[in-house]
Design an enzyme around this catalytic site. Structure first.
Site, PDB file in Angstrom:
ATOM      1  N   ASP A  67       0.813  -1.213   0.000  1.00  0.00           N
ATOM      2  CA  ASP A  67       0.000   0.000   0.000  1.00  0.00           C
ATOM      3  C   ASP A  67       0.848   1.265   0.000  1.00  0.00           C
ATOM      4  O   ASP A  67       2.070   1.215   0.191  1.00  0.00           O
ATOM      5  CB  ASP A  67      -0.970  -0.004   1.201  1.00  0.00           C
ATOM      6  N   ASN A 136      -7.897  -2.797  13.924  1.00  0.00           N
ATOM      7  CA  ASN A 136      -9.288  -3.108  13.593  1.00  0.00           C
ATOM      8  C   ASN A 136      -9.370  -4.308  12.639  1.00  0.00           C
ATOM      9  O   ASN A 136     -10.412  -4.566  12.059  1.00  0.00           O
ATOM     10  CB  ASN A 136      -9.984  -1.885  12.979  1.00  0.00           C
ATOM     11  N   HIS A 138      -7.480  -4.689   9.883  1.00  0.00           N
ATOM     12  CA  HIS A 138      -7.166  -4.423   8.479  1.00  0.00           C
ATOM     13  C   HIS A 138      -5.870  -5.100   8.066  1.00  0.00           C
ATOM     14  O   HIS A 138      -4.985  -5.349   8.881  1.00  0.00           O
ATOM     15  CB  HIS A 138      -7.188  -2.921   8.146  1.00  0.00           C
ATOM     16  N   GLU A 143      -9.816  -1.819   4.997  1.00  0.00           N
ATOM     17  CA  GLU A 143     -10.517  -1.517   6.243  1.00  0.00           C
ATOM     18  C   GLU A 143     -11.796  -2.348   6.359  1.00  0.00           C
ATOM     19  O   GLU A 143     -12.396  -2.714   5.346  1.00  0.00           O
ATOM     20  CB  GLU A 143     -10.904  -0.034   6.258  1.00  0.00           C
TER      21      GLU A 143
HETATM   22  C1  GLP Z   1      -0.712   0.217   8.741  1.00  0.00           C
HETATM   23  C2  GLP Z   1      -0.344  -0.465   7.399  1.00  0.00           C
HETATM   24  C3  GLP Z   1      -0.464  -1.955   7.493  1.00  0.00           C
HETATM   25  C4  GLP Z   1       0.148  -2.391   8.812  1.00  0.00           C
HETATM   26  C5  GLP Z   1      -0.733  -1.940   9.949  1.00  0.00           C
HETATM   27  C6  GLP Z   1      -0.187  -2.251  11.318  1.00  0.00           C
HETATM   28  O1  GLP Z   1      -1.730   1.129   8.649  1.00  0.00           O
HETATM   29  N1  GLP Z   1      -1.021  -0.017   6.256  1.00  0.00           N
HETATM   30  O2  GLP Z   1       0.167  -2.568   6.372  1.00  0.00           O
HETATM   31  O3  GLP Z   1       0.228  -3.789   8.852  1.00  0.00           O
HETATM   32  O4  GLP Z   1      -1.119  -0.602   9.804  1.00  0.00           O
HETATM   33  O5  GLP Z   1       0.849  -1.387  11.676  1.00  0.00           O
HETATM   34  P1  GLP Z   1       1.856  -1.680  12.845  1.00  0.00           P
HETATM   35  O6  GLP Z   1       2.728  -2.792  12.371  1.00  0.00           O
HETATM   36  O7  GLP Z   1       2.633  -0.399  13.014  1.00  0.00           O
HETATM   37  O8  GLP Z   1       1.059  -2.040  14.034  1.00  0.00           O
END
Ligand code: GLP
Length: 247
Positions: A67, A136, A138, A143
């Protein structure tokens, strides 16, 4: 589904990095699906040391990231392109031309999504896709919703996600409201998925995602349908699992 429980996050990172190194040894031109966020940082550190010690080379490898934010000026320190350059690419021997992220500044975002999805398809889809997990549920930036777009698409970020990611920006107002993400359908086309989950704040959501009903309201639950899903959890994230748990 293969579940791996790790007593420390360091142990988990080492094992996850080793899986990637083994893949590259077997297939130097492997396609890696990469993720951002704080979760994969330790894995990237291990890959950087392995590359410095000449235990692995990414010269022939190809990468596609999950992404990218929409609308951050090119070179913005919090764009996922900047993150990947800073945390991995510039420290290893990837050919920059083989590292791909969606362009969040493309003049026509719909066209950019279609271009990115087609490029992944034509490359043959990742041999291994690394995934983190949002609070959440995702994955990428897919989402929770009543329906999900299967292919790469533009998403409006939930307020929860914007708040979670605000820690990387000077203020909440500066967190983009939109992103481009691979769709769950595209993600599920990868030959193997490696979901990494760390921390007690993800314990409930990872348990629901892997043992509860498969629903677009919890996008990570769709990963249950993949035949080659490996989940690596540290002790804090794994509290709700019986360690002998097998599917
Ligand atoms: C972000 C990214 C995801 C990631 C997630 C968790 O928004 N788009 O690809 O896996 O949130 O992030 P973190 O690893 O900092 O908890």
């Amino acid at each position: 589904m293969e579940l791996g429980f790790y007593a420390s996050s360091e142990q988990l990172d080492r094992e996850a990095a080793q899986r990637i190194i083994d893949l590259i040894h077997n297939k130097p031109g492997a396609i890696l699906g990469l993720a951002t966020g704080s979760t994969p940082l330790g894995v990237y550190e291990h890959l950087i040391s392995a590359c410095r010690q000449q235990r692995v080379s990414f010269r022939q490898a190809v990468s596609f990231n999950l992404d990218e934010y929409v609308g951050l000026p090119s070179g913005h320190s919090e764009s996922y392109r900047s993150y990947m350059n800073k945390m991995l690419f510039r420290h290893v021997d990837f050919d920059a031309a083989n590292t791909h992220l969606p362009d969040g500044n493309a003049p026509d975002l719909e066209q950019e999504c279609a271009r990115y999805d087609l490029m992944i398809k034509e490359a043959g889809y990742p041999d291994l896709q690394i995934l983190g997990l949002g609070h959440n549920g995702h994955i990428g930036f897919n989402e929770p919703d009543q329906t999900l777009s299967s292919r790469t698409h533009v998403v409006r970020l939930s307020e929860q996600t914007r708040h979670a990611n605000a820690r990387f920006f000077p203020s909440l107002d500066e967190v983009p409201t939109q992103a481009i993400t691979m769709g769950v359908g595209t993600i599920l086309k990868s030959k193997r998925l490696l979901l990494i989950v760390k921390g007690s704040d993800k314990a409930d959501i990872v348990h629901r995602a892997l043992t509860g009903p498969i629903t677009t309201e919890l996008p990570a639950s769709l990963l249950q349908t993949h035949p080659e899903l490996t989940v690596m959890m540290d002790e804090d994230a794994a509290v709700h699992f019986n360690r002998n748990y097998q599917r």
